[in-house]
Scaffold this motif. Sequence first.
Motif, PDB file in Angstrom:
ATOM      1  N   THR A 180      12.004 -33.429  83.632  1.00 11.61           N
ATOM      2  CA  THR A 180      13.386 -33.171  84.039  1.00 11.61           C
ATOM      3  C   THR A 180      13.426 -32.583  85.449  1.00 11.61           C
ATOM      4  O   THR A 180      14.220 -33.002  86.295  1.00 11.61           O
ATOM      5  CB  THR A 180      14.059 -32.192  83.050  1.00 11.61           C
TER       6      THR A 180
ATOM      7  N   SER B 130      15.058 -34.292  88.731  1.00 15.33           N
ATOM      8  CA  SER B 130      16.248 -33.681  89.332  1.00 15.33           C
ATOM      9  C   SER B 130      15.956 -33.005  90.674  1.00 15.33           C
ATOM     10  O   SER B 130      16.778 -33.075  91.591  1.00 15.33           O
ATOM     11  CB  SER B 130      16.904 -32.703  88.356  1.00 15.33           C
TER      12      SER B 130
ATOM     13  N   SER C 210      24.808 -37.637  92.319  1.00 17.51           N
ATOM     14  CA  SER C 210      25.266 -36.288  92.668  1.00 17.51           C
ATOM     15  C   SER C 210      25.838 -36.218  94.092  1.00 17.51           C
ATOM     16  O   SER C 210      26.440 -35.208  94.470  1.00 17.51           O
ATOM     17  CB  SER C 210      24.140 -35.263  92.488  1.00 17.51           C
TER      18      SER C 210
ATOM     19  N   GLY D 102      22.995 -29.319  88.771  1.00 16.69           N
ATOM     20  CA  GLY D 102      23.388 -29.216  87.367  1.00 16.69           C
ATOM     21  C   GLY D 102      23.712 -30.587  86.787  1.00 16.69           C
ATOM     22  O   GLY D 102      23.305 -30.934  85.681  1.00 16.69           O
ATOM     23  N   ARG D 103      24.397 -31.370  87.575  1.00 19.32           N
ATOM     24  CA  ARG D 103      24.734 -32.725  87.158  1.00 19.32           C
ATOM     25  C   ARG D 103      23.457 -33.528  86.931  1.00 19.32           C
ATOM     26  O   ARG D 103      23.324 -34.255  85.946  1.00 19.32           O
ATOM     27  CB  ARG D 103      25.595 -33.352  88.263  1.00 19.32           C
TER      28      ARG D 103
ATOM     29  N   ILE E  75      20.391 -32.469  86.249  1.00 18.99           N
ATOM     30  CA  ILE E  75      19.618 -32.010  85.094  1.00 18.99           C
ATOM     31  C   ILE E  75      20.221 -32.552  83.803  1.00 18.99           C
ATOM     32  O   ILE E  75      19.519 -32.976  82.890  1.00 18.99           O
ATOM     33  CB  ILE E  75      19.578 -30.459  85.048  1.00 18.99           C
ATOM     34  N   GLY E  76      21.546 -32.553  83.741  1.00 19.26           N
ATOM     35  CA  GLY E  76      22.210 -32.918  82.507  1.00 19.26           C
ATOM     36  C   GLY E  76      22.403 -34.412  82.305  1.00 19.26           C
ATOM     37  O   GLY E  76      22.729 -34.852  81.211  1.00 19.26           O
TER      38      GLY E  76
ATOM     39  N   THR F 251      16.929 -34.639  78.296  1.00 20.90           N
ATOM     40  CA  THR F 251      18.172 -35.302  77.868  1.00 20.90           C
ATOM     41  C   THR F 251      17.870 -36.638  77.216  1.00 20.90           C
ATOM     42  O   THR F 251      18.396 -36.957  76.145  1.00 20.90           O
ATOM     43  CB  THR F 251      19.093 -35.539  79.077  1.00 20.90           C
TER      44      THR F 251
ATOM     45  N   THR G  35      20.767 -25.155  82.808  1.00 23.70           N
ATOM     46  CA  THR G  35      21.923 -25.426  83.666  1.00 23.70           C
ATOM     47  C   THR G  35      22.732 -24.155  83.896  1.00 23.70           C
ATOM     48  O   THR G  35      23.259 -23.934  84.989  1.00 23.70           O
ATOM     49  CB  THR G  35      22.842 -26.513  83.074  1.00 23.70           C
TER      50      THR G  35
ATOM     51  N   VAL H  83      21.034 -22.213  86.570  1.00 25.13           N
ATOM     52  CA  VAL H  83      21.326 -22.789  87.887  1.00 25.13           C
ATOM     53  C   VAL H  83      22.695 -22.326  88.370  1.00 25.13           C
ATOM     54  O   VAL H  83      22.866 -21.904  89.516  1.00 25.13           O
ATOM     55  CB  VAL H  83      21.265 -24.333  87.832  1.00 25.13           C
ATOM     56  N   ASN H  84      23.662 -22.375  87.466  1.00 27.50           N
ATOM     57  CA  ASN H  84      25.009 -21.956  87.859  1.00 27.50           C
ATOM     58  C   ASN H  84      25.087 -20.479  88.203  1.00 27.50           C
ATOM     59  O   ASN H  84      25.741 -20.089  89.176  1.00 27.50           O
ATOM     60  CB  ASN H  84      26.002 -22.289  86.746  1.00 27.50           C
TER      61      ASN H  84
END
Lengths: 280, 285
Positions: free
Chosen positions: B65, B69, B149, B204-205, B207-208, B235, B266, B269-270
Amino acid sequence: MELVAEREKVAEGETVMKIKKPVIKPKPQVVYEFDISNINVFYGEAQILKDINMKIEPRSITALIGPSGCGKSTFLRMLNRMNDTIDGFSFNGTVLHKGSNIYDKKTQVEDLRKKVGMVFQKPNPFPKSIYENVIYGLRLNGVRNKSVLDEAVEKALKQAALWNEVKDDLKKSALALSGGQQQRLCIARTIAVEPEVILMDEPASALDPISTAKIEELVFDLQQKYTFIVVTHNMHQASRISQKTAFFHMGDLIEYGDTETIFTKPSQKLTENYITGRFG
Amino acid sequence: MVRGVLFLAGMSVIVVLGGIFAMLFYYGMHAFSDISLSEFFLSTSWNPSAYGEPTYGILSMVVSTLFVSVGAMVIAIPIGVGAAAYISEIAKPAVRETLKPVIEILASIPSVVVGFFGIVFLGPLIADTFGLSSGLNAINGSFLLAFMSLPTIISVSEDAIHSVPEEYKAASMALGATKWYTLVKVILPAASSGIIASIMLGFGRAIGETMTVLMATGNALRMPGNLFDSVRTMTANIAIELGEVPFNTTHYYSLFAVGLMLFLMTMLVNLAAERITQHIGRHKL
């Protein structure tokens, strides 16, 4: 014309040498800081300045006065070409700075602005430390030596009468300073690069009376070193600090001369009406 | 009445978020009655359906991941911030008004379409260029995620750059700085908190994101050695296995644990983004 004059001078010099009279230095030809002739400025269709002629001497303080929208700010910003990027700006005429045409294609506008600094109406320090603000222009000019920079910072802040207030905390953000301090910082930032001219666009209009007095005082003190051209709305300010005053009205230069004369015996009725506060 | 309805609407967000977290946590924790924490976090072997001795190590998936990312960010940051600076500072109004909606449209491309593009176009291109047998690998995923992204990074950065006061620019120009010098030394630093926020949102986008990486990265369940290896991200693993897994088994619970892990990553990260922007904000103001 100039070429002819040059030759005559040389010839004179030779004669003087031959007859061995004491050498009389020829009076140095005045090189004007700015020699502005037949300037017309337009924003799109609107004519902002109409056929302006003005000569500005070095090491002097010139005040530009007139009601809002009279073109005095446009005139000021023409001297360091800050109007260039405005949409629809067009221009004809010549502006000589120390004899060279600043609107010449060969003129690098960046070089011009290093010699002709500017202080804006609203204090606009960068969101960096006080120190970083002062050295911005020096860094730009490639100065890297720490001790040179330190010295320049101290010198500029002293000249701008701010040193005593900030010397203990030069790392502090410039945005934490008061408005008056910020404006003096902007002056320090401008003089750190040792320009020849400092243009000021209503530098004290956003400040309280004490800060205003400080700025006036420092401009007065620095006039031996720099040529100041100051746009002001404040008649008292103009009469206090300047040697020359130019009165603009609707894009015309109505009157330009010694400040004392303009404020005591203006030759134009319009000037008199303005300075006595009958309009504006 | 209106007040009550709006209150419920606002609260519903918190309820949903809390519910999702509670569910992930509740089911995820069940997994750890059978799996040791050290195996879960440190083992690189994920083989829950192995006969006799199933293994539940997520390390290779976590690394995969991150490979995909972080790779995506390495590609997307310079392009995204560059594009934002171009749109805000350099582009003529006509160009700007064309580019901005185009970027919005870019954001609306379904991820399955991007994945499809990765399989039929980018994969073969990568395979040919680097002489690989398959182009479905981490770098393929990175390119696609970078692409996905970009709209976020560009539009949020552009807003940040655009909101830098004109006065700063004027001050710099008046000192004899070029447009370029002003951009690098004044405008981008002044916009840095917004730019970092945009990068974190993009990250974040990335990773998810699930469908695109599921389609384009090859889904090999092993520790990736480099960006040209096939990888299976966290994911993708959840998406692949959750449909097949028997309910209420350790395997089932372990997938929730992976989801919980993803959620925490995530969130981290935020939070980091928030801290960084605050930190910069303090220094600025």
